[in-house]
Scaffold this motif. Structure first.
Motif, PDB file in Angstrom:
ATOM      1  N   LEU A 208      21.241  31.610  28.690  1.00 55.49           N
ATOM      2  CA  LEU A 208      21.073  30.344  29.373  1.00 55.49           C
ATOM      3  C   LEU A 208      19.602  30.148  29.696  1.00 55.49           C
ATOM      4  CD1 LEU A 208      23.749  31.992  30.783  1.00 55.49           C
ATOM      5  CD2 LEU A 208      24.177  29.646  31.519  1.00 55.49           C
ATOM      6  N   THR A 267      29.027  32.010  31.522  1.00 57.79           N
ATOM      7  CA  THR A 267      28.902  30.565  31.737  1.00 57.79           C
ATOM      8  C   THR A 267      29.622  30.115  33.002  1.00 57.79           C
ATOM      9  OG1 THR A 267      30.811  30.245  30.298  1.00 57.79           O
ATOM     10  CG2 THR A 267      28.635  30.024  29.310  1.00 57.79           C
ATOM     11  N   LEU A 270      27.391  29.150  35.940  1.00 62.22           N
ATOM     12  CA  LEU A 270      26.491  27.998  35.857  1.00 62.22           C
ATOM     13  C   LEU A 270      26.315  27.297  37.202  1.00 62.22           C
ATOM     14  CD1 LEU A 270      27.398  26.256  32.483  1.00 62.22           C
ATOM     15  CD2 LEU A 270      25.190  27.166  33.153  1.00 62.22           C
ATOM     16  N   TRP A 281      17.943  23.239  34.700  1.00 63.44           N
ATOM     17  CA  TRP A 281      18.470  24.055  33.617  1.00 63.44           C
ATOM     18  C   TRP A 281      18.868  23.212  32.426  1.00 63.44           C
ATOM     19  CZ3 TRP A 281      23.769  23.331  32.621  1.00 63.44           C
ATOM     20  CH2 TRP A 281      24.507  22.751  33.653  1.00 63.44           C
ATOM     21  N   ALA A 323      24.522  27.062  26.503  1.00 55.78           N
ATOM     22  CA  ALA A 323      24.303  28.496  26.322  1.00 55.78           C
ATOM     23  C   ALA A 323      24.630  28.887  24.888  1.00 55.78           C
ATOM     24  CB  ALA A 323      25.159  29.301  27.298  1.00 55.78           C
TER      25      ALA A 323
END
Length: 578
Positions: A208, A267, A270, A281, A323
């Motif tokens: 990420l 993930t 996140l 991000w 990602a």
């Protein structure tokens, strides 16, 4: 140049281009049959007639109806019964269940539905279970005529050649033996698969990316002060600053505005980045509450070998990449700089048009988000399964024609709202239809021009001392090699006319040679790229190529031994005149 030589040159070019995986097989096959028509090798009527083949129509109906079966609760409920400490018992139950389900519905759907469940297994790591899952699905496809699209494709060749159609259970005896012996190999070989349950890379597989904004409160403070060393399921791998990488990242390293932070993590974490002030991000602006979608890049995808920027990913698919995962390999350099490879798993933020893109089917092997095909409730699931199984049962007993039954079932699903026209349009197997229709025409050309006979004679020259048995073995291994190098459907399409010509040349029943093509085309075990279910589990199980060799080679050997021994027993080399 004679016409025969020109046909061989075209077929050689076709195989060569298929091996490169740079052009989609459907485009290559359509181009080949179009060129053949332009050169006068096949008439327009005969060329177009192959696209209306009855078996091809049945295959398309089956695949569309299977979409409804995928949406039932059946596949998900299976995985709930696989939490058990005894590894052999789990593999045996997983193998038998998967093989059975793959014999009556799309094996890719079976694998896709069970991946998530097996990744949450309490006793065994995904790396111990997912590859056996893929192999069991392949083995299950050999049980019935509808077990895999390859079986139905070969049946269309059989009908086109004027032979008796393959029965639904014609090769079930061989298939059952293959499944039984294959499960023994999977149970024994499963212990040799790596156990990455506690491997940090397996727990933190995704890459990420976030950027320290211009007015960020993080600028001027150290990594430790910004609490970036104590993130749950998220690890700061490196910092990119003015084109240079800072790695490893020390706790005392100060952050600056514009720093690009690369994390390895789950993930599901996140929300941690989302809550941090001063971090922008990757794809944050595109996430507005929608569910994330996980896809695997196909081996023949056009985006392979390009970065996200080079392929204009966001514009092309109406989705932003959050990602990237590549097995257990540690990626570096930022999301936008990663050169995409086949087998890479992408976590996407989908836009409104993502589901409508037909190109998704060509570029991605798997879409694992439940929103793409919403699951039916318990009542609807029961009705769909009863309707599907009843249709198959009535067709087995010759009460109704399978094609008519599937067509009636499809209309019922549409009227009842189980399937929508948009859903059918999105999932319509147009590429498979183009490949099969074109391949039927190429098979006609190969037979009519004597090319199939010539290629068959070449195989006989290599195995001639073994007689009919040698020719049979040659056909099987020729198909097996092709299916590992190119797609299983393309392998069957190229191998069938050669196998048929060899059988006719010997004056024997073509059935054992046809079975050699069917089972050879399904023998894809030693490469993650040979069959789509192998590629689906590649990243999900953190596998390496050597893992496929470790279990795939023994499985391929046992599979081949069973097939080569049993086919002549069930389908003897009887003379055509007898």
């Amino acid at each position: 140049m004679t016409q025969e030589t020109a046909v061989v040159a075209m077929l050689t070019a076709l195989v060569g281009l298929l091996l490169t995986n740079k052009i989609r097989p459907a485009i290559l096959f359509v181009s080949a049959i179009a060129l053949s028509y332009l050169l006068g090798w096949i008439s327009f009527e005969k060329m177009m007639g192959n696209f209306t083949n009855s078996s091809l129509f049945t295959l398309i109906l089956l695949l569309i109806v299977s979409i409804a079966v995928e949406k039932t609760t059946l596949l998900q409920s299976v995985g709930r019964h696989l939490n058990h400490a005894n590894f052999s018992w789990v593999i045996a139950k997983l193998g038998l269940t998967t093989a059975f389900l793959s014999s009556i519905t799309n094996n890719s759907a079976v694998v896709a539905s069970l991946i998530g469940v097996l990744k949450r297994n309490h006793f065994h790591s995904p790396s111990k279970l997912l590859l056996p899952l893929s192999y069991a699905a392949i083995l299950g496809g050999t049980l019935t005529l509808i077990g895999t699209s390859t079986n139905l494709i070969v049946n269309s060749f059989v009908i086109d050649a004027g032979l008796k159609p393959i029965g639904f259970f014609d090769f079930t005896i061989i298939g059952v033996t293959v499944v039984a012996c294959g499960l023994v190999v999977l149970i024994i070989g499963g212990y040799r698969l790596p156990d990455r349950f506690d491997n940090q890379d397996a727990e933190l597989p995704y890459m990420l990316e976030a950027v320290v904004s211009e007015d960020s409160i993080m600028a001027g403070r150290t990594v430790e002060q910004n609490r970036l060393r104590a993130l749950q399921r998220l690890y700061l791998v490196e910092i990119e600053r003015d084109g240079e990488l800072i790695r490893p990242v020390c706790p005392t390293q100060k952050l600056e505005s514009g720093d690009r932070l690369v994390f390895a993590g789950d993930t599901q974490s996140l929300h941690i980045l989302q809550e941090m002030q001063g971090l922008e991000w990757f794809a944050k602006s595109h996430l507005k509450g929608q569910a994330l979608v996980e896809v695997v890049i196909s081996h023949s995808a056009s985006i392979k070998g390009k970065t996200l920027k080079e392929c204009a990913f966001r514009e092309k698919f109406d989705a932003a990449v959050v990602a990237i995962r590549r097995g257990n390999e540690q990626l570096s350099g930022g999301l936008g700089q990663i050169t995409l490879r086949a087998g890479d798993t992408l976590m996407l933020v989908p836009g409104k048009g993502f589901e409508q893109h037909r190109k998704n089917v060509r570029e991605f092997v798997m879409i694992s988000d439940a929103n793409v095909s919403a699951q039916l409730d318990s009542r609807q699931s029961k009705l769909v399964l009863i309707g599907f199984i009843s249709t198959l049962a009535l067709a087995f007993t010759s009460t109704i024609d399978l094609t008519k039954g599937l067509l009636a079932l499809l209309v019922l699903f549409i009227v009842s709202g189980v399937l929508s026209l948009d859903e059918i349009k999105r999932r319509f197997p147009i590429e498979l239809a183009l490949i099969v229709g074109s391949a039927l025409g190429l098979a006609n050309i190969m037979v009519d021009n004597g090319v199939a006979q010539m290629l068959g004679d070449s195989l006989l020259a290599m195995f001639g001392d073994w007689g009919i048995l040698g020719a049979f073995i040659a056909v099987y291994f020729f198909t097996l090699v092709l299916t590992e190098l190119i797609t299983n459907n393309a392998a069957a399409a190229l191998a069938f006319p050669i196998a048929y010509s060899i059988a006719i040349g010997y004056g024997v029943d073509p059935r054992p040679f046809i079975m050699a093509v069917i089972f050879g085309a399904s023998a894809s075990f030693i490469s993650p790229y040979g069959y789509q279910t192998n590629l689906m589990v590649y990243s999900a199980g953190n596998y390496q190529f050597s893992d496929y060799l470790r279990i795939g080679i023994p499985l391929s050997i046992v599979y081949s031994m069973v097939v080569l021994v049993m086919i002549p027993m069930v389908f003897p080399f009887t003379s055509l005149g007898s």
